[in-house]
Design an enzyme around this catalytic site. Structure first.
Site, mmCIF file in Angstrom:
data_model
loop_
_atom_site.group_PDB
_atom_site.id
_atom_site.type_symbol
_atom_site.label_atom_id
_atom_site.label_comp_id
_atom_site.label_asym_id
_atom_site.label_seq_id
_atom_site.Cartn_x
_atom_site.Cartn_y
_atom_site.Cartn_z
ATOM 1 C CB SER A 209 -0.879 -0.111 1.138
ATOM 2 O OG SER A 209 -0.216 0.085 2.343
ATOM 3 N NE ARG A 213 -2.063 5.878 1.064
ATOM 4 C CZ ARG A 213 -1.690 4.866 1.655
ATOM 5 N NH1 ARG A 213 -0.266 4.592 1.763
ATOM 6 N NH2 ARG A 213 -2.355 4.075 2.200
ATOM 7 C CG ASN A 217 -2.474 9.402 -5.268
ATOM 8 O OD1 ASN A 217 -3.663 10.291 -5.350
ATOM 9 N ND2 ASN A 217 -2.428 8.741 -4.498
#
Length: 285
Positions: A209, A213, A217
């Site tokens: 994660s 992440r 993005n």
């Protein structure tokens, strides 16, 4: 006819999302593939970040600081205060605080490459690649390293290694092994396999994660810039074309301004999670 007038929208996006590699991947996970563009820009911006921090330290004075020195001091104080609030071991902070500062500055610079015009550096590389006798149509150059999953996962794996180091350093190897098999459900031997499985799942989940992440993005931001660039590429003397050109300028400016917040926030989040995970490595369950 499409080839005579340039690439289609799909070909344009695919070209910009293709890395300069030593060879094409032969599987979903292929560790023999090297993305030379990501490696080059990561190292280059890492050197730039170190140079900027060294420049601030070299010019530091005890009197009234200049704007650059003041900005760096504010940044250092911010990172140090966050580290003190999360990692309570003063000895560990001697390494953790500079590490967090390096993570923030480096990732911010990597993210900031997304603010450059999407065709600027790829076009320059295409000219150089063609002048060297290669096919310019195969001159691939992605300039946002954090939009490369291998880079973000590499960063998150490095954080995992630091966490494992502090687990062993703070708790001792025996203490950490005891924690792996007795937390979170208890020390009964029947619970050891479940405890160990939960611990491994936690390490894997945090690492995946952490990297995904940042990648998600920045990849999305890069893709939006490409779509906005296509609006400008669709310009013509027709009324629709003029509207697209105006929309390209407005959308590009608005997204670039908003993206300044995104690149800063993503660097801050990655740094904070790094501190949190290292802080957790100091806590006993």
């Amino acid at each position: 006819m499409a080839a005579e007038h340039g690439p289609t929208a799909g070909e344009y996006i695919v070209h910009h999302l293709t890395h300069l590699q030593n060879h094409k991947p032969t599987a979903v996970v292929d560790f023999t593939v090297f993305n030379f563009d990501s490696i080059f820009w990561s190292i280059t911006l890492g050197v730039v970040g170190c140079w900027l921090l060294w420049l601030a330290a070299r010019k530091a004075t005890s009197g009234v600081p200049g704007r650059f020195q003041a900005a760096v001091e504010v940044l250092v104080d911010m990172v140090d205060s966050q580290a003190k609030g999360i990692v309570h071991n003063a000895e560990s902070r001697k390494l953790v605080s500079p590490l967090a500062l390096t993570v923030f500055v480096w990732i911010f610079l990597l993210n900031a490459m997304d603010l450059l015009p999407v065709d600027l550096l790829p076009l320059i590389f295409e000219k150089i690649y063609g002048a060297a006798g290669h096919d310019p149509h195969h001159a691939y150059m992605r300039v946002v390293p954090t939009a490369d999953l291998s880079v973000t996962m590499g960063l998150s794996l490095a954080v995992l290694l630091v966490c494992l180091f502090y687990n062993v350093k703070i708790k001792g190897f025996g203490g950490w092994m005891h924690e792996l098999f007795t937390a979170p459900f208890g020390s009964h031997p029947a619970l050891w396999p479940f405890n160990f499985l939960m611990q491994i799942i936690e390490f894997v989940a945090k690492t995946v994660s952490h990297g995904m992440r940042l990648f998600g993005n920045m990849y999305a931001g890069e893709l939006i810039f490409l779509l906005i660039a296509l609006m400008g590429g669709a310009w013509s003397l027709s009324a629709t074309g003029v509207a697209l050109a105006v929309g390209h300028i407005i959308a590009g400016s608005a997204w670039a301004i908003f993206h300044i917040l995104i690149i800063t926030l993503q660097a801050f989040v990655f740094m904070m999670l790094t501190l949190v995970y290292i802080g957790q490595a100091h806590d006993a369950h």
